[in-house]
Enzyme design. Structure first.
Site, PDB file in Angstrom:
ATOM      1  N   HIS A  68      -1.036   8.339   2.825  1.00 48.27           N
ATOM      2  CA  HIS A  68      -0.120   7.229   2.534  1.00 48.27           C
ATOM      3  C   HIS A  68      -0.892   5.939   2.728  1.00 48.27           C
ATOM      4  CE1 HIS A  68       3.843   5.317   2.041  1.00 48.27           C
ATOM      5  NE2 HIS A  68       3.322   4.377   2.817  1.00 48.27           N
ATOM      6  N   CYS A  69      -0.963   5.137   1.671  1.00 50.52           N
ATOM      7  CA  CYS A  69      -1.807   3.936   1.700  1.00 50.52           C
ATOM      8  C   CYS A  69      -0.960   2.681   1.872  1.00 50.52           C
ATOM      9  CB  CYS A  69      -2.613   3.840   0.405  1.00 50.52           C
ATOM     10  SG  CYS A  69      -3.716   2.412   0.351  1.00 50.52           S
TER      11      CYS A  69
END
Length: 328
Positions: A129-130
Site C-alpha cells: 500500500h503506497c
C-alpha cells in the site's frame, strides 16, 4: 504541489525569463512537456486504478460458510476450506500449511493475494500500500506504478540536465540576481534529491519484476506444499517481465493495461514432486531439460492441457503438468 511549482519554475522562470535563445527555449519546452505528460499520465493511472479483488468463485458457498462460522475447531475449519479449495487454482499456504482464508472478506485467498487493512479489502497480487499514491499497488496497477517511477526519474533527469548550466551561472554570479535565481537554484536541488530517492526505488522494483516477486514476497517467501520458495513464481527473466508488461513491446512504455493473466492464478514452478520424479515424467513426455534447468508449472484438475503434457496425481488430488520452456 511540488510538481505544480516545478512546472512554474521551469516554464516561466527558466524558459521565459532566463533562457535568451529561442531555439533552446523551444527545444527545452518540448522535451520537458513530453516527459511531464508521461509522468502525469502514469501517476494518474496508478492513483485511480481500483485494486482488483478476488472473484466470487473464491468465496465459500453459503452452506460451507455457515458450517465454517459455526465450527469452533480449527482442524475442522481447515477441512472445510480444503474441500472448497480443491476446485480452485490455489497452491500457496500459510506458514503452518493451512489454506489461506480471509475472515474479513470471507474468501479463500488466491495465490499472491493479501488483505490490505488500509483499503479494507483483499488485493490480487498485492505488492504494497503506497501512501504516495494513496492506493494499493497490485495486479491492476503494478505496471502503472513501475512506469510512474520510471517517468518520474526521467522527469528529474530532464530538469537537472537542462537547468545545470544556468544553475552554475547563477551560483558563480555569471548571471545577475533576479527573481528567477531562487527558483532555478531550488529547482535543481529538489530535482536532484527526488532523482536519488526515486531511482533507488525504481531499481528495486525492476529487480523484483525480473525475479517475479512482490515486495511482500521479497520479505516473506510464499509457502507451497513443500515449504517456502522465493523463486516459486519465477519463470525466467523474459517471461517474468512479460507477466507485468505484456508480450507486445509497443505497449510497454505506455500506462495502458497489458499485464498477463487475471490476477487469480499464476504459473508456478513445480513444487509438489521431487526432482527424480520430475525427470521421470519429463522423459515419458519426450521433453529433455536444457542446461539442467526446467521451468515447471502446476495446474488444477479442471484446467485442460492444450500441450498434451503428461499429468500425475499428487497427494492433494491435484493434477501436475510438467513443461519445459526453451527460450531463444
Amino acid at each position: 504541489m511540488v510538481v505544480a511549482w516545478s512546472y512554474y519554475a521551469y516554464v516561466v522562470e527558466l524558459c521565459v525569463y532566463t533562457i535568451p535563445n529561442n531555439a533552446e527555449r523551444i527545444s527545452y519546452l518540448v522535451l520537458f512537456h513530453i516527459f511531464l505528460a508521461m509522468f502525469i499520465w502514469s501517476y494518474w493511472k496508478t492513483i485511480w486504478s481500483k485494486p482488483s479483488s478476488p472473484s466470487l468463485a473464491f468465496a465459500l458457498p453459503r452452506a460451507e460458510r455457515e458450517l465454517y462460522e459455526k465450527e469452533q475447531r480449527a482442524e475442522v475449519q481447515q477441512e472445510i476450506l480444503k474441500k472448497a479449495a480443491r476446485t480452485l487454482p490455489v497452491y500457496t499456504r500459510t506458514a503452518g500449511g493451512a489454506v489461506r482464508y480471509c475472515d474479513f472478506c470471507q474468501v479463500i485467498k488466491p495465490d499472491r493475494c493479501h488483505h490490505c487493512s488500509t483499503c479494507e479489502m483483499c488485493v490480487l497480487k498485492m505488492d504494497h500500500h503506497c501512501p504516495w499514491v494513496n492506493n494499493c499497488v497490485g495486479f491492476s496497477n503494478y505496471k502503472f506504478f513501475i512506469l510512474f517511477l520510471a517517468y518520474a526519474t526521467l522527469y528529474c533527469v530532464v530538469i537537472c540536465a537542462t537547468v545545470m548550466q544556468y544553475f552554475i551561472k547563477f551560483w558563480t554570479k555569471q548571471l545577475p540576481d533576479t527573481h528567477a535565481k531562487f527558483h532555478i537554484l531550488f529547482l535543481f536541488f529538489v530535482a536532484a534529491l527526488f532523482f536519488i530517492s526515486i531511482v533507488s526505488l525504481y531499481s528495486y522494483h525492476m529487480w523484483l519484476v525480473g525475479k517475479n516477486r512482490t515486495t511482500i514476497e521479497a520479505f516473506r517467501a510464499p509457502f507451497f506444499a513443500n515449504g517456502p520458495d522465493k523463486t516459486g513464481f519465477s519463470l525466467g527473466f523474459k517471461r517474468n517481465v512479460a507477466e507485468v508488461f505484456g508480450e507486445q513491446a509497443k505497449y510497454w512504455f505506455f500506462p495502458v493495461f497489458s499485464s498477463q493473466g487475471d490476477g487469480h492464478s499464476f504459473v508456478t514452478r513445480l513444487v509438489h514432486i521431487d526432482p527424480e520424479q520430475a525427470n521421470s515424467v519429463l522423459q515419458q513426455n519426450g521433453k529433455i531439460p536444457m542446461d539442467g534447468e526446467t521451468n515447471l508449472c502446476v495446474v488444477a484438475d479442471d484446467v485442460p492441457d492444450a500441450e498434451g503434457n503428461i499429468k500425475e496425481k499428487t497427494d492433494g488430488g491435484q493434477m501436475v503438468a510438467v513443461t519445459v520452456d526453451r527460450e531463444p
